[in-house]
Design an enzyme around this catalytic site. Structure first.
Site, PDB file in Angstrom:
ATOM      1  N   ARG B  27       0.834  -1.209   0.000  1.00  0.00           N
ATOM      2  CA  ARG B  27       0.000   0.000   0.000  1.00  0.00           C
ATOM      3  C   ARG B  27       0.869   1.259   0.000  1.00  0.00           C
ATOM      4  NH1 ARG B  27      -0.615   4.650   2.428  1.00  0.00           N
ATOM      5  NH2 ARG B  27      -0.296   3.659   4.451  1.00  0.00           N
ATOM      6  N   HIS B 220       6.329   4.263  12.713  1.00  0.00           N
ATOM      7  CA  HIS B 220       6.400   4.224  11.246  1.00  0.00           C
ATOM      8  C   HIS B 220       7.497   5.204  10.825  1.00  0.00           C
ATOM      9  CE1 HIS B 220       4.209   3.768   7.263  1.00  0.00           C
ATOM     10  NE2 HIS B 220       5.002   4.792   7.017  1.00  0.00           N
ATOM     11  N   CYS B 253      12.047   5.551  -3.921  1.00  0.00           N
ATOM     12  CA  CYS B 253      13.105   5.149  -4.842  1.00  0.00           C
ATOM     13  C   CYS B 253      14.382   5.889  -4.478  1.00  0.00           C
ATOM     14  CB  CYS B 253      12.710   5.468  -6.268  1.00  0.00           C
ATOM     15  SG  CYS B 253      14.032   5.075  -7.422  1.00  0.00           S
TER      16      CYS B 253
END
Lengths: 313, 313
Positions: B27, B220, B253
Site C-alpha cells: 500500500r 512508522h 526510490c
C-alpha cells in the site's frame, strides 16, 4: 542546505555530551573505491573534511603500494597536508617499513590493523592472528618511543565471511593483546556489517569485564545490512565516544555486488546533533564536500543524508 | 540465502520478546512508486508477503482513484485475496464512502490517516487537523459498530517540510483525539524521516504521561536521513511492539530526487532476529519476494539487506 531547525534537538539521559568522529573516508573510503583519485584531489578532500570540523581525518596508508594502489601516493600526499596539524591526520601502518615511511613524513598518529579471526588474518595479512600481533609489536614499541599515538584496528569483531559468527571471547582476547602491545585506543570493526545492537552492547560489556575501559574503545560499523547507525546508538548508550565514519559513505559503492558500505558520516552527524551531542562538525560543509567527491567519482553518494540534503536546494 | 549463523543472536534486557511487523509495502510502498503495478502482480505480492510470515499486510487504499491512481484497483484486488484472513489485510479508508467500499468487500481492519500539522492536513486532506478528525468520527463509529479494527495513522509526528520541528505537545493532542474517536491503535509517522532516537523516546514518554499506553502505539519511520532503524531500536527500548516497514524499502526510490524511503522490512528483520526478537518472518522468503518486486519495478531494491543477501548466492 540543512532543513531549518531540523533535526530537532532532543537529548536523552545516559548518552555522552560529545562524540569524536574518526573520519575514514580519505583512507578506508578511497581505498575501497574502484576509481584511483589524483593526489591533489585527495589533498583537497582532506582539507575540506578538516575545514568541516572533523577532528581526525585518516589521511592515507603506508601499506606496500602493490596491495593498495589507490593509496600508493602517500609520500606525495602527506607533504600537501603540511598546513594541518599531523595529530589530526592518522595514517595506517602495517609494519616497520611502513612506520619508517610515516615517521619520515612527520606522522604523529598511526594505526595498525589486526583481525579477530584466523581466516581474515590469513586473507588480509597472510599471517595467523598471533603472527600479525608479533609483526605489530616492534611497530608499536617504536611508535611509542617516538611519542606517536597508536590506534589498533580490529577487523571481524562480530562476524566473518568464512567463519560466520565470531565468539565474543576471541575478540576480547585480541583486544587485550593489542592493548598489551601498547596501543592507546582500539577500533572495533564490523567489517561485514552483520552486527546488531545487542551484540554490540554485549561485546562492550565483556570488554569492560576483561579490564578494557570504554574510554579506549571506538566503534567502526559498516552499513551492509543497514545496521550501522542503530549499532552506533547502542554503543553510545554504553558510553562510547569515538565513532568511525566515512564522508558520504565512501568505500562501499551501493551498486557494487559486495556493498561493504561504511557508515556515512553525514547520517551519523544527523543522529548525533538530533541527540544534542556535540561533534564540532558543520553538516552543510560536510555534505557539500561529499557531493563534490561523488562528482569526482562519477556516481551518487550512498549516504541518505547527503542525498536528502543535496536535493533540497 | 541468509549467511550461515548470521546475524548472531544476542539478546539484551529490556526489549520485547516479540514484535509484530505491520507490512506496508503493498500500500504505502506501491502508492509512492512511479510505476503502476498490475492487479494480479499486487495480489501475488501480498500472497508472497503473507507466506513469508508477515502477520499484517496492508493491502490497498479506498481513497478516491483520482488521488492515488496506483491503488485505483482496490475493488478488483481485494477479491483476489479471498484465501487470506481479512484480519491480516488492513486497508486505508479516508471517509465514509471509502468505508462503504471496504466493508462491502469484507475488510476487517481499516486505517484512517490524520496529520499532526496543519500544513500537511491542508496539503494531504484539504482540511484543518480538527476538520479531518471530524471527517473520521463517523468512519470510526461505523467501523466499531461493524467490529472492524481501526488504526489511526498520524503523519508528521517529528518534523514537517513546511513547518520544521513539530512540538511534542501538538502530537500528543492529536493522538489523544484519535483515541477518543475510538481508534484501537495509532501509528506514529515520521513522514519526512527527520526523527532521531532521543526525540522518539521523549515523544513516547510524553504520550504515556498523557495516558496513552505504549501497547496501543506503533511506529512508522522513514529512512530519508538513514535514521529509521536507530529510531526503531529506541522505540523497542521504550516497549513498542508494533513496527511498520515496507518490503524491500518500497515507496522511496533511492534514485528519485525526494527519497522518502520507508524503512525496509528486511533491514528491520535482520536487527530484530539479531536481538533474539521473534517476528514469525522467514527472511530468505521475504528477500526473494523483494528481489522479484524490484525486477517488476525495473530497479534495484533500496534495502541494504536485500542487496547484501541477494548477491551472496
Amino acid at each position: 542546505m540543512t532543513a531549518a531547525g531540523l533535526p530537532m534537538e532532543v537529548a536523552v539521559e545516559g548518552l555522552p555530551t560529545r562524540v569524536r568522529i574518526h573520519e575514514v573516508g580519505a583512507r578506508d573510503g578511497l581505498q575501497n573505491e574502484g576509481t584511483v583519485v589524483p593526489t591533489e584531489i585527495k589533498a583537497e578532500f582532506i582539507h575540506r573534511l578538516a575545514a568541516a570540523g572533523l577532528p581526525l581525518v585518516e589521511a592515507t596508508s603506508f601499506v606496500h603500494p602493490r596491495w593498495v594502489p589507490q593509496l600508493a601516493d602517500a609520500e606525495q600526499l602527506f607533504p600537501l597536508l603540511g598546513d594541518l596539524d599531523p595529530h589530526r591526520l592518522p595514517v595506517l601502518v602495517p609494519n616497520e617499513r611502513g612506520l619508517d615511511r610515516a615517521l619520515a613524513l612527520g606522522a604523529r598518529r598511526i594505526a595498525v590493523f589486526a583481525s579477530a579471526t584466523e581466516s581474515f588474518a590469513k586473507a588480509n595479512l597472510n599471517r595467523t592472528v598471533d603472527g600479525a600481533l608479533a609483526m605489530f609489536a616492534p611497530v608499536v614499541d617504536r611508535a611509542k618511543d617516538a611519542k606517536v599515538h597508536v590506534r589498533g584496528y580490529l577487523s571481524m569483531c562480530f562476524g566473518d565471511p568464512w567463519e560466520g559468527p565470531v565468539p565474543i571471547a576471541r575478540v576480547v582476547r585480541v583486544c587485550r593483546a593489542l592493548l598489551d602491545l601498547g596501543c592507546d585506543e582500539l577500533s572495533l570493526g564490523d567489517t561485514i556489517g552483520v552486527a546488531t545492537p545487542g551484540h554490540v552492547q554485549t561485546l562492550l560489556a565483556s570488554l569492560n569485564e576483561a579490564g578494557v575501559p570504554t574510554s579506549r574503545l571506538g566503534v567502526h560499523f559498516h552499513d551492509t545490512y543497514g545496521q550501522a547507525l542503530a549499532n552506533t546508538f547502542a554503543a553510545l548508550q554504553h558510553g562510547v565516544t569515538t565513532v568511525d565514519a566515512s564522508a558520504g559513505g565512501l568505500g562501499g559503492c551501493p551498486y557494487a555486488k559486495s556493498a561493504t558500505g561504511n557508515l556515512a558520516t553525514e547520517d551519523l552527524v544527523w543522529m548525533l546533533h538530533g541527540l544534542g551531542i556535540e561533534t564540532g562538525v558543520d553538516l552543510d560543509r560536510l555534505t557539500a564536500t561529499s557531493v563534490w567527491m561523488a562528482e569526482v567519482l562519477g556516481r551518487p553518494s550512498p549516504s541518505r543524508t547527503v542525498r536528502a540534503l543535496s536535493h533540497k536546494e
